[in-house]
Scaffold this active site. Structure first.
Site, PDB file in Angstrom:
ATOM      1  N   HIS A   1      -9.435 -35.496  24.773  1.00 48.56           N
ATOM      2  CA  HIS A   1      -8.979 -36.184  25.985  1.00 48.56           C
ATOM      3  C   HIS A   1      -7.743 -35.455  26.493  1.00 48.56           C
ATOM      4  O   HIS A   1      -7.327 -34.437  25.909  1.00 48.56           O
ATOM      5  CB  HIS A   1      -8.695 -37.664  25.694  1.00 48.56           C
ATOM      6  CG  HIS A   1      -7.830 -37.876  24.481  1.00 48.56           C
ATOM      7  ND1 HIS A   1      -6.507 -37.506  24.447  1.00 48.56           N
ATOM      8  CD2 HIS A   1      -8.104 -38.375  23.247  1.00 48.56           C
ATOM      9  CE1 HIS A   1      -5.988 -37.795  23.275  1.00 48.56           C
ATOM     10  NE2 HIS A   1      -6.940 -38.303  22.509  1.00 48.56           N
ATOM     11  N   GLU A   2      -7.150 -35.981  27.548  1.00 52.03           N
ATOM     12  CA  GLU A   2      -5.999 -35.311  28.182  1.00 52.03           C
ATOM     13  C   GLU A   2      -4.856 -35.040  27.190  1.00 52.03           C
ATOM     14  O   GLU A   2      -4.119 -34.074  27.336  1.00 52.03           O
ATOM     15  CB  GLU A   2      -5.461 -36.146  29.343  1.00 52.03           C
ATOM     16  CG  GLU A   2      -5.912 -35.688  30.710  1.00 52.03           C
ATOM     17  CD  GLU A   2      -5.721 -34.190  30.985  1.00 52.03           C
ATOM     18  OE1 GLU A   2      -4.602 -33.679  30.815  1.00 52.03           O
ATOM     19  OE2 GLU A   2      -6.696 -33.524  31.360  1.00 52.03           O
ATOM     20  N   GLY A   3      -4.701 -35.929  26.208  1.00 53.80           N
ATOM     21  CA  GLY A   3      -3.636 -35.716  25.218  1.00 53.80           C
ATOM     22  C   GLY A   3      -3.852 -34.391  24.494  1.00 53.80           C
ATOM     23  O   GLY A   3      -2.922 -33.583  24.344  1.00 53.80           O
ATOM     24  N   HIS A   4      -5.094 -34.148  24.038  1.00 57.38           N
ATOM     25  CA  HIS A   4      -5.395 -32.868  23.377  1.00 57.38           C
ATOM     26  C   HIS A   4      -5.193 -31.703  24.345  1.00 57.38           C
ATOM     27  O   HIS A   4      -4.663 -30.659  23.980  1.00 57.38           O
ATOM     28  CB  HIS A   4      -6.850 -32.840  22.897  1.00 57.38           C
ATOM     29  CG  HIS A   4      -7.202 -33.872  21.870  1.00 57.38           C
ATOM     30  ND1 HIS A   4      -8.053 -34.918  22.133  1.00 57.38           N
ATOM     31  CD2 HIS A   4      -6.806 -33.995  20.582  1.00 57.38           C
ATOM     32  CE1 HIS A   4      -8.185 -35.654  21.044  1.00 57.38           C
ATOM     33  NE2 HIS A   4      -7.446 -35.127  20.093  1.00 57.38           N
TER      34      HIS A   4
ATOM     35  N   ASP B   1       0.717 -39.620  17.122  1.00 54.91           N
ATOM     36  CA  ASP B   1       0.642 -39.707  15.662  1.00 54.91           C
ATOM     37  C   ASP B   1       1.980 -39.234  15.100  1.00 54.91           C
ATOM     38  O   ASP B   1       2.067 -38.204  14.434  1.00 54.91           O
ATOM     39  CB  ASP B   1      -0.523 -38.855  15.155  1.00 54.91           C
ATOM     40  CG  ASP B   1      -1.860 -39.390  15.630  1.00 54.91           C
ATOM     41  OD1 ASP B   1      -2.269 -40.452  15.158  1.00 54.91           O
ATOM     42  OD2 ASP B   1      -2.465 -38.762  16.520  1.00 54.91           O
TER      43      ASP B   1
ATOM     44  N   GLN C   1       2.827 -36.596  19.770  1.00 59.27           N
ATOM     45  CA  GLN C   1       3.768 -37.616  19.291  1.00 59.27           C
ATOM     46  C   GLN C   1       3.089 -38.962  19.044  1.00 59.27           C
ATOM     47  O   GLN C   1       3.629 -39.820  18.373  1.00 59.27           O
ATOM     48  CB  GLN C   1       4.919 -37.794  20.297  1.00 59.27           C
ATOM     49  CG  GLN C   1       6.049 -38.633  19.694  1.00 59.27           C
ATOM     50  CD  GLN C   1       7.005 -39.196  20.698  1.00 59.27           C
ATOM     51  OE1 GLN C   1       7.577 -38.430  21.473  1.00 59.27           O
ATOM     52  NE2 GLN C   1       7.198 -40.502  20.699  1.00 59.27           N
TER      53      GLN C   1
ATOM     54  N   SER D   1      -6.331 -41.912  23.256  1.00 62.48           N
ATOM     55  CA  SER D   1      -6.802 -41.785  21.877  1.00 62.48           C
ATOM     56  C   SER D   1      -8.319 -41.693  21.900  1.00 62.48           C
ATOM     57  O   SER D   1      -8.967 -42.356  22.729  1.00 62.48           O
ATOM     58  CB  SER D   1      -6.381 -43.030  21.078  1.00 62.48           C
ATOM     59  OG  SER D   1      -7.146 -43.141  19.901  1.00 62.48           O
TER      60      SER D   1
ATOM     61  N   MET E   1      -9.825 -33.493  15.874  1.00 62.89           N
ATOM     62  CA  MET E   1     -11.102 -33.953  15.316  1.00 62.89           C
ATOM     63  C   MET E   1     -12.137 -34.066  16.439  1.00 62.89           C
ATOM     64  O   MET E   1     -13.135 -34.775  16.311  1.00 62.89           O
ATOM     65  CB  MET E   1     -10.927 -35.290  14.595  1.00 62.89           C
ATOM     66  CG  MET E   1      -9.948 -35.171  13.415  1.00 62.89           C
ATOM     67  SD  MET E   1     -10.176 -36.390  12.119  1.00 62.89           S
ATOM     68  CE  MET E   1      -9.842 -37.888  13.000  1.00 62.89           C
TER      69      MET E   1
HETATM   70  O1  PAF Z   1      -4.730 -35.873  14.558  1.00 65.83           O
HETATM   71  C1  PAF Z   1      -5.870 -35.504  14.212  1.00 65.83           C
HETATM   72  O2  PAF Z   1      -6.777 -35.387  15.018  1.00 65.83           O
HETATM   73  C2  PAF Z   1      -6.142 -35.216  12.744  1.00 65.83           C
HETATM   74  O3  PAF Z   1      -5.442 -36.066  11.915  1.00 65.83           O
HETATM   75  C3  PAF Z   1      -5.890 -33.740  12.364  1.00 65.83           C
HETATM   76  C4  PAF Z   1      -4.422 -33.361  12.532  1.00 65.83           C
HETATM   77  C5  PAF Z   1      -6.741 -32.823  13.225  1.00 65.83           C
HETATM   78  C6  PAF Z   1      -6.256 -33.505  10.903  1.00 65.83           C
HETATM   79  O4  PAF Z   1      -7.603 -33.798  10.665  1.00 65.83           O
END
Ligand code: PAF
Length: 295
Positions: A40-43, A156, A154, A191, A36
């Site tokens: 950040h570093e996690g992504h 989420d 992980q 997050s 979304m």
């Molecule tokens: O984890 C997220 O950022 C969101 O829930 C996702 C998987 C992109 C779905 O909108």
């Protein structure tokens, strides 16, 4: 001036598919990192995982309205597209897919994915309709991108579990990879919502990680009673003056059903509000195996 190694930004589904058809034509593997934004570093760790396994990495950025409940933070969720593109520039993602809301939910949209089972406890109970929105948008993104592999964090844990079940139940031909939580040096799980925390609340939010570490220590020391461990975790969290606990639970990592006794791998999972910011975190607990018999 745009960064020369920036990923290509695509917003329409037709041009995304054109671009990906060329990759598929060369038998390239496609990886999808659904996000979304507010990266950040996690992504970025998910992007790197995709880069290591795939020929073309697509990062989707879409703040999905249908997964936010009434009174949640959809309006104020950080939207930082340029900063996200800058962050991705060094990671080598080829494409950023950032569709407009009306291209994802076209007028008359009336079809939803209703996940059951693992979507029901924990987040499902606290945020009714949340996983219906997540499952629907993830399935739409999987249909738009048709990736070979999709990457989830992980942090989420329940979301990743819901997605794994959905993909299996609906025969979606995408592999789901779940990558480790990335933490700040002091242990706070990264997050996008951490940005809401004031410096003082940011400091108090460390109780989440402390309580997970406490659970791991208790298990290492031989405690096996879930009730005892959860009680101590809650006490640790409540040392932060304004902490409000949504749940603290020890559950089976596959079914997400609560356990009474730690007999094997167990997920410690929690959701806590600090200064009105809702934070989630988890860790897998592994009781030490039986000692080898002494000869
Ligand atoms: O984890 C997220 O950022 C969101 O829930 C996702 C998987 C992109 C779905 O909108």
């Amino acid at each position: 001036m745009s960064n020369p190694s920036s990923p290509e930004l695509v917003s329409g589904v037709a041009s995304l598919r054109d671009r990906l058809a060329a990759v598929r034509g060369q038998r390239g593997r496609i990886g999808l990192v659904p996000t979304m934004g507010a990266l950040h570093e996690g992504h970025l760790s998910l992007v790197r995982a995709s880069k290591s396994e795939c020929d073309c990495t697509v990062v989707s950025i879409f703040v999905n309205p249908s997964q936010f409940g009434p009174g949640e933070d959809f309006q104020r969720y950080p939207r930082t597209l340029q900063a996200d593109l800058d962050a991705l520039a060094g990671c080598g993602a080829e494409l950023v897919f950032a569709p407009a809301g009306e291209d994802v939910y076209r007028p008359g949209h009336a079809t939803w994915v209703e996940p059951g089972g693992v979507a029901e406890p924990l987040e499902g109970r606290c945020r009714p309709g949340h996983f219906r929105g997540v499952a629907t948008v993830v399935l739409k993104l999987l249909n738009m991108v048709a990736p070979d592999v999709a990457y989830f964090g992980q942090k989420d844990y329940q979301q990743a579990t819901v997605v794994r079940h959905m993909v299996e139940d609906l025969d979606v031909p995408t592999q789901i990879r779940v990558c480790p939580i990335v933490r700040e040096p002091d242990g706070l799980a990264m997050s996008s919502r951490n940005a809401y925390l004031s410096p003082a609340a940011r400091a108090r939010s460390l109780v989440l990680w402390q309580s997970l570490q406490l659970a791991a220590t208790l298990v290492d020391e031989g405690e096996r009673g879930a009730e005892t461990i959860v009680r101590q975790m809650r006490q640790r969290i409540l040392t932060a003056e304004d902490a409000r606990i949504d749940y603290v639970a020890l559950v089976d990592p596959e079914s997400l059903e609560p356990v009474e006794e730690i007999v094997g791998r167990t997920l410690a999972v929690l959701a806590v509000k600090i200064e009105n910011t809702r934070l989630i975190d988890n860790c897998l607990l592994q009781p030490p195996g039986p000692r080898a018999p002494v000869a």
